[in-house]
Write a protein that holds these residues in place. Structure first.
Motif: not given
Length: 338
Positions: A1-22
């Protein structure tokens, strides 16, 4: 079974805060491994990208996952990988600017060429502090179109040349001093007085206060009778004094710069370092295959600056970046455990 992954990412330039998403679980291509991240470190590049966005790198793709330093456990190896196996504890440089290779996620793809196995007694938090620092240092010190210094070894012999490293207590400076000493060079460096002993503990023979009004003249005086191996200008604002020193000493007049060179005096050469190039030439293998494994095993290389653990979990990445951006942390590396 493939593990699930998540990241703290910049959704668009200069976005604050980072969003934690799958995010998608990555696939390892030729010469790549997948690492379950246990610790990731924060670097100035992380807040510069967030603040400046497309003004800094117009080619970044969003959503963007940052993070250059990781330590963790190998969970998959791609085709033609012989250096690692599943279960190995490793530390590595992400060196990419795409979603697959950003360190601020649970599972990351790394190129085996810029990854090193770490001893069992080395904590992941300690192992995550050095990949970008040592890579940036090594690019400036060893690449043929930079300082082209003698290669490092665990048993160096003095070669009679002196190197100037401006900002010895910085992450890049910390690694550059250790590498230069391991290559047989005498090192002069600068820091604030509170970090003098720290820099000497890394192997620097002389440390100068970069806030002293006479620092440039003091270093020029110290170089009398010495042969220059060149210099590494790391700190913002250090180009002018470093160029002045190098223009007035005997020997190599090349300056590796952590920033774009400007107003370079006649007779001095200068060029900006970009750490990612380490994956494309012999310096990646030099550091991660030839030097670091023995140096770590024999405790000849110190994993510094010491980690300052900000918190656990991807939701703490933004706070760790903000702390780094505040400028209140000195001679420490901010890390987040995952």
């Amino acid at each position: 079974m493939t593990p699930t992954n998540s990241a703290a990412l910049l959704t668009e330039p200069k976005a604050h805060p980072l969003k934690v998403e799958s995010t998608p679980y990555p696939t390892a291509a030729d010469g790549e491994i997948i690492v379950k991240v246990a610790s990731t470190a924060i670097n100035p590049m992380d807040w510069y990208i967030q603040i400046l966005g497309e003004q800094l790198f117009s080619w970044l793709q969003y959503p963007y996952i940052g993070g250059s330093d990781v330590a963790g456990t190998v969970v998959e190896v791609g085709p033609n990988v012989s250096k690692f196996k599943v279960g190995d504890r490793v530390s590595g440089l992400t060196a990419g600017f795409d979603a697959r290779s950003g360190g601020f996620q649970n599972y990351v793809v790394l190129k085996e060429k810029i990854v090193v196995s770490i001893p069992d007694d080395l904590e992941f938090t300690e192992a995550s502090v050095f990949p970008l620092g040592i890579s940036t240092a090594a690019c400036g010190l060893y690449q043929k179109d930079f300082l082209a210094l003698d290669y490092p070894s665990v048993d160096p012999k003095p070669n009679g040349k002196t190197l100037l490293i401006w900002a010895g207590a910085s992450s890049v400076g910390t690694n550059a001093i250790q590498l230069a000493v391991a290559s047989g060079y005498e090192v002069y460096t600068t820091s604030s007085p509170k970090n003098f002993e720290y820099c000497k503990g890394l192997g620097a023979s002389r440390v100068f206060d970069y806030n002293s009004p006479t620092v440039t003249q003091d270093i020029i005086e110290a170089f009398k009778g010495k042969t220059s191996a060149g210099a590494y200008a790391i700190q913002i604002g250090s180009r002018k004094p470093v160029f002045e020193v190098i223009s007035k000493v005997e020997g190599n007049k090349f300056v590796a710069c952590a920033m774009e060179p400007a107003d370079v005096p006649e007779g001095v050469q200068a060029k900006m370092v970009f750490a990612g190039t380490i994956k494309d030439n012999e310096v990646g293998s030099l550091i991660f295959d030839q030097y670091l494994p023995a140096a770590l095993a024999q405790k000849k290389f110190q994993c510094l600056p010491k980690p300052l653990v900000f918190g656990h979990g991807l939701e703490n990445i933004q706070g760790a970046i903000d702390l780094g951006k505040s400028g209140s942390v000195s001679a420490k590396k901010i890390v987040v455990t995952l």
